[in-house]
Design a protein around this motif. Structure first.
Motif, PDB file in Angstrom:
ATOM      1  N   GLY A  40     -57.121 -39.530 -66.902  1.00 30.78           N
ATOM      2  CA  GLY A  40     -57.944 -40.424 -67.723  1.00 30.78           C
ATOM      3  C   GLY A  40     -57.404 -40.521 -69.134  1.00 30.78           C
ATOM      4  N   ASP A  41     -58.244 -40.210 -70.130  1.00 35.95           N
ATOM      5  CA  ASP A  41     -57.828 -40.329 -71.530  1.00 35.95           C
ATOM      6  C   ASP A  41     -57.327 -39.020 -72.137  1.00 35.95           C
ATOM      7  N   ILE A  42     -56.997 -38.064 -71.311  1.00 40.93           N
ATOM      8  CA  ILE A  42     -56.151 -36.962 -71.799  1.00 40.93           C
ATOM      9  C   ILE A  42     -54.755 -37.543 -71.634  1.00 40.93           C
ATOM     10  N   GLU A  43     -54.418 -38.462 -72.569  1.00 40.83           N
ATOM     11  CA  GLU A  43     -53.363 -39.433 -72.277  1.00 40.83           C
ATOM     12  C   GLU A  43     -51.975 -39.039 -72.774  1.00 40.83           C
ATOM     13  N   LEU A  44     -51.874 -37.847 -73.356  1.00 39.44           N
ATOM     14  CA  LEU A  44     -50.566 -37.227 -73.643  1.00 39.44           C
ATOM     15  C   LEU A  44     -49.674 -38.024 -74.591  1.00 39.44           C
ATOM     16  N   THR A  68     -65.226 -37.601 -74.121  1.00 40.31           N
ATOM     17  CA  THR A  68     -66.673 -37.849 -73.980  1.00 40.31           C
ATOM     18  C   THR A  68     -67.251 -36.586 -73.348  1.00 40.31           C
ATOM     19  N   LYS A  69     -68.590 -36.522 -73.293  1.00 39.20           N
ATOM     20  CA  LYS A  69     -69.215 -35.327 -72.704  1.00 39.20           C
ATOM     21  C   LYS A  69     -68.907 -35.193 -71.221  1.00 39.20           C
ATOM     22  N   GLY A  70     -68.788 -36.344 -70.557  1.00 35.46           N
ATOM     23  CA  GLY A  70     -68.611 -36.297 -69.113  1.00 35.46           C
ATOM     24  C   GLY A  70     -67.175 -36.495 -68.645  1.00 35.46           C
ATOM     25  N   HIS A  71     -66.246 -36.639 -69.561  1.00 35.49           N
ATOM     26  CA  HIS A  71     -64.861 -36.939 -69.163  1.00 35.49           C
ATOM     27  C   HIS A  71     -64.400 -35.977 -68.068  1.00 35.49           C
ATOM     28  N   SER A  72     -63.822 -36.529 -67.022  1.00 37.15           N
ATOM     29  CA  SER A  72     -63.393 -35.709 -65.887  1.00 37.15           C
ATOM     30  C   SER A  72     -62.007 -36.140 -65.418  1.00 37.15           C
ATOM     31  N   ALA A  73     -61.235 -35.161 -65.005  1.00 42.81           N
ATOM     32  CA  ALA A  73     -59.961 -35.441 -64.335  1.00 42.81           C
ATOM     33  C   ALA A  73     -60.224 -35.404 -62.835  1.00 42.81           C
ATOM     34  N   PHE A  74     -59.338 -36.027 -62.073  1.00 40.44           N
ATOM     35  CA  PHE A  74     -59.473 -36.009 -60.613  1.00 40.44           C
ATOM     36  C   PHE A  74     -58.200 -35.430 -60.014  1.00 40.44           C
ATOM     37  N   LEU A  75     -58.399 -34.510 -59.080  1.00 42.15           N
ATOM     38  CA  LEU A  75     -57.254 -33.940 -58.361  1.00 42.15           C
ATOM     39  C   LEU A  75     -57.283 -34.470 -56.937  1.00 42.15           C
ATOM     40  N   PRO A 117     -70.991 -49.210 -55.239  1.00 42.45           N
ATOM     41  CA  PRO A 117     -71.493 -47.985 -55.881  1.00 42.45           C
ATOM     42  C   PRO A 117     -70.464 -47.414 -56.859  1.00 42.45           C
ATOM     43  N   VAL A 118     -70.974 -46.964 -58.004  1.00 40.31           N
ATOM     44  CA  VAL A 118     -70.121 -46.402 -59.048  1.00 40.31           C
ATOM     45  C   VAL A 118     -70.459 -44.926 -59.207  1.00 40.31           C
ATOM     46  N   PHE A 119     -69.445 -44.086 -59.318  1.00 40.89           N
ATOM     47  CA  PHE A 119     -69.626 -42.653 -59.501  1.00 40.89           C
ATOM     48  C   PHE A 119     -69.015 -42.235 -60.834  1.00 40.89           C
ATOM     49  N   CYS A 120     -69.807 -41.510 -61.637  1.00 39.77           N
ATOM     50  CA  CYS A 120     -69.264 -40.937 -62.872  1.00 39.77           C
ATOM     51  C   CYS A 120     -69.953 -39.603 -63.125  1.00 39.77           C
ATOM     52  N   HIS A 121     -69.453 -38.848 -64.083  1.00 34.14           N
ATOM     53  CA  HIS A 121     -70.081 -37.567 -64.417  1.00 34.14           C
ATOM     54  C   HIS A 121     -71.483 -37.826 -64.972  1.00 34.14           C
ATOM     55  N   GLU A 122     -72.402 -36.923 -64.665  1.00 35.11           N
ATOM     56  CA  GLU A 122     -73.804 -37.113 -65.075  1.00 35.11           C
ATOM     57  C   GLU A 122     -73.953 -37.274 -66.589  1.00 35.11           C
ATOM     58  N   VAL A 160     -61.891 -52.192 -51.439  1.00 34.32           N
ATOM     59  CA  VAL A 160     -62.331 -50.828 -51.798  1.00 34.32           C
ATOM     60  C   VAL A 160     -63.839 -50.747 -51.589  1.00 34.32           C
ATOM     61  N   ASN A 161     -64.361 -49.529 -51.405  1.00 31.58           N
ATOM     62  CA  ASN A 161     -65.810 -49.436 -51.199  1.00 31.58           C
ATOM     63  C   ASN A 161     -66.533 -48.510 -52.164  1.00 31.58           C
ATOM     64  N   LYS A 162     -65.783 -47.903 -53.113  1.00 24.94           N
ATOM     65  CA  LYS A 162     -66.437 -47.085 -54.152  1.00 24.94           C
ATOM     66  C   LYS A 162     -65.604 -47.179 -55.422  1.00 24.94           C
ATOM     67  N   ILE A 163     -66.305 -47.015 -56.556  1.00 26.92           N
ATOM     68  CA  ILE A 163     -65.610 -46.958 -57.849  1.00 26.92           C
ATOM     69  C   ILE A 163     -65.879 -45.583 -58.471  1.00 26.92           C
ATOM     70  N   PHE A 164     -64.849 -44.917 -58.919  1.00 27.78           N
ATOM     71  CA  PHE A 164     -64.999 -43.649 -59.654  1.00 27.78           C
ATOM     72  C   PHE A 164     -64.537 -43.889 -61.095  1.00 27.78           C
ATOM     73  N   LEU A 165     -65.223 -43.238 -62.041  1.00 24.98           N
ATOM     74  CA  LEU A 165     -64.833 -43.360 -63.445  1.00 24.98           C
ATOM     75  C   LEU A 165     -64.516 -41.980 -64.022  1.00 24.98           C
ATOM     76  N   SER A 166     -63.383 -41.888 -64.735  1.00 24.35           N
ATOM     77  CA  SER A 166     -63.061 -40.626 -65.414  1.00 24.35           C
ATOM     78  C   SER A 166     -64.043 -40.412 -66.563  1.00 24.35           C
ATOM     79  N   HIS A 167     -64.489 -41.499 -67.154  1.00 26.19           N
ATOM     80  CA  HIS A 167     -65.512 -41.460 -68.199  1.00 26.19           C
ATOM     81  C   HIS A 167     -65.932 -42.896 -68.483  1.00 26.19           C
ATOM     82  N   VAL A 168     -67.013 -43.044 -69.252  1.00 23.94           N
ATOM     83  CA  VAL A 168     -67.513 -44.389 -69.535  1.00 23.94           C
ATOM     84  C   VAL A 168     -67.101 -44.788 -70.946  1.00 23.94           C
TER      85      VAL A 168
END
Ligand code: ZN
Length: 304
Positions: free
Chosen positions: A174-178, A157-164, A85-90, A62-70
């Motif tokens: 992520g942690d909208i874990e139902l 968290t403040k930055g929690h994000s879902a990915f479509l 490289p790691v990508f997360c919400h600001e 893999v060449n990138k890491i994305f995080l739903s939240h930290v």
């Protein structure tokens, strides 16, 4: 698109077109979780590298890491890929900058935090990252024929994000874990109102498959997902109404903590009182504001 057995060498991996679910131990029961690999022609992204990934390794380059939240359980597998490289919400990037930064997101009492710091480093392999990029709501990444779209879903968290991932008809939650436990909004960086807004937002997600980090795993079928989302959201209402009933007699926050509205009385973990305190304060503040509860005397509250 039907789920298929993945070609990756990984027990219980599930392929949804360009998305592969790297199923965690016990279907991602905490402290484990379900990570995702999204494969495009140009980029291969690993989302939320779990403790299972830390233990088993990454089954593909893999060449990138994305995080739903930290949060501690969403990052342990990053240790396998220290240069990536790691990508997360600001809003969550502070958690990757230092252990102090991460701890500021939880806001735990001193004694609990002291033990948790050790756990985060020893058990979840925390170390700060330098190669961090941030995204915001609506950011879109083209991996080469496959898109990852960021949907900001704050509250946990403040930055929690879902990915479509439209090409896979898949949403990663992520942690909208139902789960039956319900939404977790008890950290310093959490917000009850934002979580409710985000749950509402999730009901608009156009997908066929919905992946949660923890043990609900993969939910296929939009109607099934919407029913589970509704039940998950209802846990908030149930907590609030239970608290309102308890406040028929004047009670203090400590009375509410001792009674328990989040965890069952049998649960004996060091952070339980902190979570119960946070829950009681949040819901009482809201009910004082809308007139359902009043402060009667010296820190005691009663339903009106
Ligand atoms: Zn979390």
């Amino acid at each position: 698109m039907n789920p298929e057995v993945s070609k990756f060498d990984w027990p219980d991996a599930l392929a949804l077109g360009p998305v592969t679910v790297l199923t965690g131990l016990e279907k991602g029961k905490y402290p484990h979780g379900n990570s995702l690999i999204v494969t495009g022609d140009d980029d291969v992204v690993l989302i939320d590298p779990s403790l299972t990934v830390a233990e088993r390794g990454v089954p593909v380059e893999v060449n990138k890491i994305f995080l739903s939240h930290v949060h501690e359980d969403h990052i342990p597998g990053m240790q396998q890929l220290p240069e990536l490289p790691v990508f997360c919400h600001e809003e969550d990037a502070v958690g990757l900058s230092s252990l102090d930064g991460l701890m500021s997101m939880y806001g735990l009492p001193d004694l609990v935090e002291k033990n948790f710091r050790r756990e985060v480093v020893n058990d979840f392999h925390y170390s700060p990252r330098t190669n961090v990029s941030t995204f915001t709501d609506g950011s879109s990444f083209d991996l080469g024929g496959v898109q990852i779209q960021v949907i900001h879903t704050p509250g946990h968290t403040k930055g929690h994000s879902a990915f479509l991932i439209p090409e896979a008809r898949t949403a990663y939650l992520g942690d909208i874990e139902l789960s039956g436990f319900g939404p977790y909004y008890f950290d310093a960086c959490s917000s009850l109102e934002s979580f409710e807004w985000s749950l509402d937002r999730c009901s608009d997600l156009e997908a066929e498959h919905f992946v949660t980090f923890h043990h609900k795993w993969v939910i296929s079928g939009r109607d099934h997902f919407l029913a589970m989302l509704n039940e998950f959201a209802n846990v908030i209402t149930k907590r609030e109404l239970a608290l309102l009933r308890f406040l028929k007699e004047p009670r203090s926050i400590s009375d509410c903590v001792a009674h328990r509205f989040v965890y069952r009385p049998s649960v004996d973990m060091q952070f339980v009182d902190h979570v119960e305190t946070s829950c009681a304060k949040l819901h009482i503040a809201r009910m004082v504001k809308d007139g359902r509860v009043t402060e009667v005397t010296n820190g005691k509250y009663r339903a009106t």
